[in-house]
Design a protein around this motif. Sequence first.
Motif, PDB file in Angstrom:
ATOM      1  N   ALA A 245      61.105 111.152 -81.050  1.00  0.00           N
ATOM      2  CA  ALA A 245      59.877 110.601 -80.469  1.00  0.00           C
ATOM      3  C   ALA A 245      59.307 111.543 -79.408  1.00  0.00           C
ATOM      4  O   ALA A 245      58.081 111.688 -79.300  1.00  0.00           O
ATOM      5  CB  ALA A 245      60.141 109.220 -79.880  1.00  0.00           C
ATOM      6  N   HIS A 246      60.178 112.200 -78.640  1.00  0.00           N
ATOM      7  CA  HIS A 246      59.697 113.189 -77.659  1.00  0.00           C
ATOM      8  C   HIS A 246      58.909 114.289 -78.367  1.00  0.00           C
ATOM      9  O   HIS A 246      57.827 114.679 -77.921  1.00  0.00           O
ATOM     10  CB  HIS A 246      60.855 113.825 -76.895  1.00  0.00           C
ATOM     11  N   HIS A 247      59.473 114.799 -79.464  1.00  0.00           N
ATOM     12  CA  HIS A 247      58.798 115.860 -80.217  1.00  0.00           C
ATOM     13  C   HIS A 247      57.467 115.372 -80.777  1.00  0.00           C
ATOM     14  O   HIS A 247      56.452 116.069 -80.683  1.00  0.00           O
ATOM     15  CB  HIS A 247      59.692 116.365 -81.348  1.00  0.00           C
ATOM     16  N   GLN A 248      57.474 114.177 -81.363  1.00  0.00           N
ATOM     17  CA  GLN A 248      56.249 113.640 -81.955  1.00  0.00           C
ATOM     18  C   GLN A 248      55.175 113.433 -80.883  1.00  0.00           C
ATOM     19  O   GLN A 248      54.010 113.750 -81.108  1.00  0.00           O
ATOM     20  CB  GLN A 248      56.527 112.310 -82.661  1.00  0.00           C
ATOM     21  N   LEU A 249      55.580 112.917 -79.734  1.00  0.00           N
ATOM     22  CA  LEU A 249      54.630 112.695 -78.647  1.00  0.00           C
ATOM     23  C   LEU A 249      53.993 114.008 -78.210  1.00  0.00           C
ATOM     24  O   LEU A 249      52.769 114.094 -78.041  1.00  0.00           O
ATOM     25  CB  LEU A 249      55.340 112.011 -77.469  1.00  0.00           C
ATOM     26  N   CYS A 250      54.796 115.042 -78.058  1.00  0.00           N
ATOM     27  CA  CYS A 250      54.240 116.352 -77.678  1.00  0.00           C
ATOM     28  C   CYS A 250      53.319 116.900 -78.762  1.00  0.00           C
ATOM     29  O   CYS A 250      52.274 117.468 -78.451  1.00  0.00           O
ATOM     30  CB  CYS A 250      55.369 117.335 -77.373  1.00  0.00           C
ATOM     31  N   LYS A 251      53.694 116.701 -80.023  1.00  0.00           N
ATOM     32  CA  LYS A 251      52.819 117.157 -81.119  1.00  0.00           C
ATOM     33  C   LYS A 251      51.470 116.455 -81.060  1.00  0.00           C
ATOM     34  O   LYS A 251      50.427 117.093 -81.235  1.00  0.00           O
ATOM     35  CB  LYS A 251      53.474 116.911 -82.475  1.00  0.00           C
ATOM     36  N   VAL A 252      51.482 115.151 -80.813  1.00  0.00           N
ATOM     37  CA  VAL A 252      50.227 114.399 -80.729  1.00  0.00           C
ATOM     38  C   VAL A 252      49.357 114.936 -79.588  1.00  0.00           C
ATOM     39  O   VAL A 252      48.157 115.142 -79.753  1.00  0.00           O
ATOM     40  CB  VAL A 252      50.498 112.888 -80.542  1.00  0.00           C
ATOM     41  N   ILE A 253      49.971 115.189 -78.454  1.00  0.00           N
ATOM     42  CA  ILE A 253      49.208 115.676 -77.295  1.00  0.00           C
ATOM     43  C   ILE A 253      48.633 117.059 -77.568  1.00  0.00           C
ATOM     44  O   ILE A 253      47.448 117.315 -77.332  1.00  0.00           O
ATOM     45  CB  ILE A 253      50.087 115.650 -76.033  1.00  0.00           C
ATOM     46  N   LEU A 254      49.444 117.956 -78.102  1.00  0.00           N
ATOM     47  CA  LEU A 254      48.938 119.301 -78.413  1.00  0.00           C
ATOM     48  C   LEU A 254      47.864 119.241 -79.493  1.00  0.00           C
ATOM     49  O   LEU A 254      46.848 119.931 -79.413  1.00  0.00           O
ATOM     50  CB  LEU A 254      50.086 120.218 -78.827  1.00  0.00           C
ATOM     51  N   LEU A 255      48.053 118.406 -80.494  1.00  0.00           N
ATOM     52  CA  LEU A 255      47.068 118.234 -81.562  1.00  0.00           C
ATOM     53  C   LEU A 255      45.757 117.703 -81.000  1.00  0.00           C
ATOM     54  O   LEU A 255      44.677 118.173 -81.352  1.00  0.00           O
ATOM     55  CB  LEU A 255      47.610 117.281 -82.621  1.00  0.00           C
ATOM     56  N   THR A 256      45.852 116.744 -80.095  1.00  0.00           N
ATOM     57  CA  THR A 256      44.651 116.134 -79.507  1.00  0.00           C
ATOM     58  C   THR A 256      43.795 117.165 -78.794  1.00  0.00           C
ATOM     59  O   THR A 256      42.572 117.133 -78.868  1.00  0.00           O
ATOM     60  CB  THR A 256      45.057 115.011 -78.531  1.00  0.00           C
ATOM     61  N   TYR A 257      44.440 118.106 -78.112  1.00  0.00           N
ATOM     62  CA  TYR A 257      43.684 119.086 -77.335  1.00  0.00           C
ATOM     63  C   TYR A 257      43.485 120.408 -78.048  1.00  0.00           C
ATOM     64  O   TYR A 257      42.956 121.343 -77.466  1.00  0.00           O
ATOM     65  CB  TYR A 257      44.326 119.263 -75.952  1.00  0.00           C
ATOM     66  N   TYR A 258      43.900 120.490 -79.314  1.00  0.00           N
ATOM     67  CA  TYR A 258      43.664 121.710 -80.089  1.00  0.00           C
ATOM     68  C   TYR A 258      43.119 121.402 -81.472  1.00  0.00           C
ATOM     69  O   TYR A 258      42.768 122.300 -82.211  1.00  0.00           O
ATOM     70  CB  TYR A 258      44.967 122.523 -80.208  1.00  0.00           C
ATOM     71  N   GLY A 259      43.013 120.144 -81.818  1.00  0.00           N
ATOM     72  CA  GLY A 259      42.694 119.702 -83.165  1.00  0.00           C
ATOM     73  C   GLY A 259      41.462 120.282 -83.817  1.00  0.00           C
ATOM     74  O   GLY A 259      41.488 120.616 -84.991  1.00  0.00           O
TER      75      GLY A 259
END
Length: 155
Positions: free
Chosen positions: A57-71
């Motif tokens: 879940a830590h990894h997924q949460l970071c992926k979502v955050i990075l995706l949100t600001y780089y999508g």
Amino acid sequence: YGGASFASCDNLGLERQMTDKAFEVDGIADRLLDEASISRNAYESWELNVAELDTFAHHQLCKVILLTYYGTYGACSEQWGLYCNGFIEGVALSYKKTGSPVDTRPALYHNWVHAVDVTHTTARILAMVGTQHYLSMSERFALTVAAVCHDLGHW
């Protein structure tokens, strides 16, 4: 054309592409959150307790955050997903190292859980204070990357 210039038609097309990309990013983000059993409401609140999440879940949460600001810069591509996974895994592993060849104990506070918590907090602040009005997408992405890495080598 109703009097619209070709330039404004091009801008409308670009705007439409960006909107379509934002919907695509939201869909991927929702899937990643679902896989980690994190609701969208929890993600968008201060109530999310990162310390209660598992490593996946830590990894997924970071992926979502990075995706949100780089999508909108192509983060929906498979290649970016691989780079993002590798980056997050590398950073998580780096937080497990103390930097000392004789002291192999894990860091008690400046660890991966703390990094994820700071990253989530940074994302919440970026969203709450309307940074899309005065920071570029690249600047907001840089802040989230800095949040993930802020205590590497510091324990």
